[in-house]
Design a protein around this motif. Structure first.
Motif, PDB file in Angstrom:
ATOM      1  N   LEU A 277      62.899 -20.293  60.280  1.00  0.00           N
ATOM      2  CA  LEU A 277      64.296 -20.134  59.872  1.00  0.00           C
ATOM      3  C   LEU A 277      64.968 -18.992  60.617  1.00  0.00           C
ATOM      4  CD1 LEU A 277      66.536 -21.060  57.898  1.00  0.00           C
ATOM      5  CD2 LEU A 277      65.685 -19.335  56.297  1.00  0.00           C
TER       6      LEU A 277
ATOM      7  N   ILE B 159      71.498 -22.388  52.258  1.00  0.00           N
ATOM      8  CA  ILE B 159      70.071 -22.684  52.378  1.00  0.00           C
ATOM      9  C   ILE B 159      69.573 -23.104  51.008  1.00  0.00           C
ATOM     10  CG2 ILE B 159      67.814 -21.822  53.103  1.00  0.00           C
ATOM     11  CD1 ILE B 159      69.282 -19.564  54.561  1.00  0.00           C
TER      12      ILE B 159
ATOM     13  N   THR C 272      66.624 -24.008  48.347  1.00  0.00           N
ATOM     14  CA  THR C 272      65.210 -23.849  47.993  1.00  0.00           C
ATOM     15  C   THR C 272      64.934 -24.640  46.723  1.00  0.00           C
ATOM     16  OG1 THR C 272      65.655 -21.878  46.660  1.00  0.00           O
ATOM     17  CG2 THR C 272      65.114 -21.539  48.990  1.00  0.00           C
TER      18      THR C 272
ATOM     19  N   SER D 288      64.640 -18.769  45.870  1.00  0.00           N
ATOM     20  CA  SER D 288      65.949 -18.437  46.444  1.00  0.00           C
ATOM     21  C   SER D 288      66.136 -16.925  46.527  1.00  0.00           C
ATOM     22  CB  SER D 288      67.066 -19.071  45.608  1.00  0.00           C
ATOM     23  OG  SER D 288      67.137 -18.506  44.317  1.00  0.00           O
TER      24      SER D 288
ATOM     25  N   VAL E 145      75.965 -16.285  54.435  1.00  0.00           N
ATOM     26  CA  VAL E 145      74.757 -17.058  54.128  1.00  0.00           C
ATOM     27  C   VAL E 145      74.467 -16.976  52.637  1.00  0.00           C
ATOM     28  CG1 VAL E 145      72.288 -17.342  54.564  1.00  0.00           C
ATOM     29  CG2 VAL E 145      73.805 -16.607  56.416  1.00  0.00           C
TER      30      VAL E 145
ATOM     31  N   VAL F 176      71.767 -18.506  49.667  1.00  0.00           N
ATOM     32  CA  VAL F 176      70.524 -19.209  49.366  1.00  0.00           C
ATOM     33  C   VAL F 176      70.620 -19.706  47.927  1.00  0.00           C
ATOM     34  CG1 VAL F 176      68.005 -19.097  49.392  1.00  0.00           C
ATOM     35  CG2 VAL F 176      69.339 -17.576  50.877  1.00  0.00           C
TER      36      VAL F 176
ATOM     37  N   PHE G 246      70.820 -25.839  55.362  1.00  0.00           N
ATOM     38  CA  PHE G 246      69.391 -25.770  55.662  1.00  0.00           C
ATOM     39  C   PHE G 246      68.597 -26.215  54.431  1.00  0.00           C
ATOM     40  CE2 PHE G 246      71.212 -22.815  58.667  1.00  0.00           C
ATOM     41  CZ  PHE G 246      70.426 -22.924  59.802  1.00  0.00           C
ATOM     42  N   ASN G 247      67.679 -27.132  54.635  1.00  0.00           N
ATOM     43  CA  ASN G 247      66.717 -27.508  53.598  1.00  0.00           C
ATOM     44  C   ASN G 247      65.445 -26.706  53.842  1.00  0.00           C
ATOM     45  OD1 ASN G 247      68.060 -29.734  52.080  1.00  0.00           O
ATOM     46  ND2 ASN G 247      68.116 -30.675  54.101  1.00  0.00           N
ATOM     47  N   PHE G 248      65.382 -25.507  53.250  1.00  0.00           N
ATOM     48  CA  PHE G 248      64.162 -24.712  53.388  1.00  0.00           C
ATOM     49  C   PHE G 248      63.014 -25.436  52.702  1.00  0.00           C
ATOM     50  CE2 PHE G 248      61.266 -21.209  52.388  1.00  0.00           C
ATOM     51  CZ  PHE G 248      61.224 -20.542  53.616  1.00  0.00           C
TER      52      PHE G 248
END
Length: 614
Positions: free
Chosen positions: A284, A298, A300, A306, A346, A348, A366-368
């Motif tokens: 990442l 992002i 989680t 997260s 950003v 999360v 983003f798919n963490f």
């Protein structure tokens, strides 16, 4: 010229990234009402809006209506609008619905509505069965979000948990249990859990539990619940074994089918990167250096993840904030508003916490953690590529999640392209290129009067202009020390010649259409190899301390390992059942996970099974 160069260096070291305040957006969805409309008409229209867009007309407990409003729900989905009233009336339901359509709230809200009315008594009143540990955790977390303030206690049970902690929590009192069939049966056999007080059972993703060989386990569990319970079954498909299960254990169920909505992902560039679980953060941070990110969300799987990820990003020089259910409502609104206004680049977030996030300027999603439900993936990436703009959706995928990715591609009918993580050399080259671009911008502006005076003073003191520029460049690059380029290990995949579909079909007692496979009197085929060592590249042969003399069957082996070690059953390779033990091939990348669950594997005779390398 040299003086101009090092002046620019000084400007680069002192210039911040700058927060660009974006103008606020008007709420969408409501057309302006002209002044010509009278107060009575205005009130009438407002009431109509409330009745058609909110949950008030479902007659849910007021606390639940307030909670779903706080979480950003504006109106019930199709499955919620149809299932909630039926469950509240006490009907059994068979709901054929794709995953990710809001079905968790569809069964969670009626369950909590009943508990809010009759009270939480500390014994198990509702039971939700899921096929995997990940889904059990996800569903339990979602129910906890909806139940806040109600005093209802929710617990997830799955393979790998310590029996002592499960026993202690159940003894202290649990109202709702979400769990996998295998671990739930273990708790029943040890008399840790009593299901005689259950009034509602939900079978979530029943077809997935069928494919993993859990139907017999589900029947055993249902037999331990009261006959007059309410049962709700969710399944993307309704094969014959599911129909037979419903006929046997449900009372005049109401069948509903939720049509799949048109999915639009054409404006979104979708990419995935294959990485090991332990390398996700490193991957990442490399991508953060390589992508032109204006704003990013992002995702989680859990609230704890997260918060941890946001902290890790901050430590590496990437300002980020977490948005999850652990934050008070005021704090969540503050984070969301900062993100809307462009003060936060950003965020999360978990799926539940991000509901209601309606912003047109998100450049990246983003798919963490890849979601279990394909349509949740669609909901996530749909937050970018809005208002005619292009968007980018990036997923970090582990070898264990390849099947999940295939399901996503099947749902969207759009391929997700695999890309390669930037190398260390590529990142260093990009850093230098960005620095040079900044320098050229400042040189072109011709500003920096005070910095120029400092350079001239240093030159008068005998310093070489080139050396001064070099020192300034060093200062400009000091921030890079906060962003180490972490190593990424090689990803090893199972042998591709044994496809998921072939393995899945071979292990399951049902064919692709859900019909029971026919075997001769000797029973299903058992021997899939003859050597103690696997002959397949990337596979390791393990030995189980139970065999043919103990009644072990291939489907039972697959189900036990898949559910309790939390790996896809489809990746398990050849199985050889001998008289006193069983040999099974497992991808090398999963061996440590399987062996790490020693003590958790139990078969129906309640005997623990030892698993070790053959």
């Amino acid at each position: 010229m040299l003086v101009n160069i090092w002046t620019s260096f000084f400007l680069v070291t002192t210039a911040g990234a700058g927060d660009k305040l974006k103008p606020g957006r008007r709420p969408q969805g409501l057309r302006p009402i002209t002044m010509a409309v009278g107060l009575q008409e205005l009130s009438k229209r407002y009431l109509e809006i409330l009745m058609t867009t909110e949950f008030t007309h479902l007659n849910l407990h007021p606390a639940l209506v307030q909670t779903v409003s706080d979480l950003g729900y504006s109106s019930p989905t199709d499955v919620q609008a149809r299932v909630i009233p039926l469950m509240m009336s006490g009907r059994d339901i068979i709901a054929q619905s794709q995953t990710g359509t809001g079905k968790t709230a569809a069964f969670a809200l009626p369950i909590l509505h009943i508990l809010a009315d009759i009270g939480a008594f500390g014994h198990v009143q509702a039971l939700v069965l899921t096929p995997t540990r990940e889904l059990a955790i996800q569903v339990a977390n979602a129910i906890e979000e909806y139940a806040r303030g109600l005093g209802v206690r929710i617990m997830s049970v799955y393979g790998g948990q310590h029996y002592g902690s499960s026993k202690r929590r159940i003894r202290e009192g649990v109202d709702v249990i979400v769990g996998t069939p295998g671990r739930l049966q273990d708790l029943m056999r040890q008399d840790i859990i009593d299901l005689s007080t259950v009034h509602t059972v939900v079978l979530d993703e029943a077809d997935e539990m069928l494919s993993m060989g859990f139907i017999e386990d589900i029947e055993n569990i249902l037999r331990e619940t009261p006959a007059q319970r309410q049962t709700t079954l969710f399944s993307a498909t309704i094969p014959n074994p599911i129909r037979r299960l419903a006929d046997k254990y449900m009372q005049s169920p109401e069948s509903i089918t939720i049509d799949r909505k048109q999915l639009t992902v054409s404006t979104i560039e979708q990419r995935y990167y294959m990485v090991n679980e332990s390398d996700k953060l490193a991957a990442l941070t490399r991508l953060f250096e390589f992508e032109e990110i204006t704003s990013a969300v992002i995702f989680t799987r859990t609230r704890a993840a997260s918060a941890d990820l946001a902290n890790e990003l901050i430590q590496r020089g990437f300002p980020a904030e977490a948005l999850n259910g652990d934050l008070p409502q005021e704090a969540r609104l503050l984070v969301m508003n900062r993100f809307r206004e462009g003060k936060l680049q950003v965020m999360v977030a978990t799926d539940v916490a991000a509901r209601g996030l309606d912003i047109d300027d998100i450049s990246h999603v983003f798919n963490f953690d890849l979601p279990n439900d394909p349509e949740i993936y669609v909901h996530r990436i749909g937050r970018t590529g809005r208002a005619g703009k292009d968007g980018i959706a990036i997923s970090l995928v582990t070898p264990a999640e390849r099947r999940r990715l295939s399901r996503i591609e099947g749902l969207t009918r759009h391929p997700v392209k695999q890309a390669h993580i930037p190398t260390e050399d590529e990142i260093l080259e990009r850093r230098e290129r960005q620095l040079i671009e900044k320098m050229e911008i400042w040189l072109g502006r011709g500003r920096g009067k005070r910095e120029r005076e400092i350079v001239e003073m240093l030159a008068e003191n005998g310093h070489d202009p080139v050396s001064i520029a070099t020192a300034a460049l060093k200062l400009a690059r000091m921030e890079e020390r906060q962003r180490p380029i972490e190593a990424i290990s090689e990803v090893r995949l199972p042998n591709p010649r044994y496809s998921n579909s072939r393995r899945s079909e071979r292990k399951s007692p049902y064919d692709r259409k859900g019909r029971e496979k026919k075997f001769d009197k000797a029973g299903p085929p058992r021997d899939y190899g003859t050597r103690d060592a696997s002959h397949e590249d990337g596979m390791v042969r393990l030995s189980l301390s139970r065999g043919r003399n103990h009644g072990v069957k291939p489907a039972e082996v697959v189900g036990a390992i898949a559910s309790q070690a939390n790996i896809p059953g489809a990746v398990i390779g050849k199985i050889l059942i001998r008289d006193q033990h069983t040999l099974v091939d497992v991808p090398e990348v999963f061996v440590s996970r399987v062996l790490g669950q020693t003590g958790a594997y139990k078969f129906r005779d309640q005997q623990f099974v030892t698993i070790e390398k053959a």
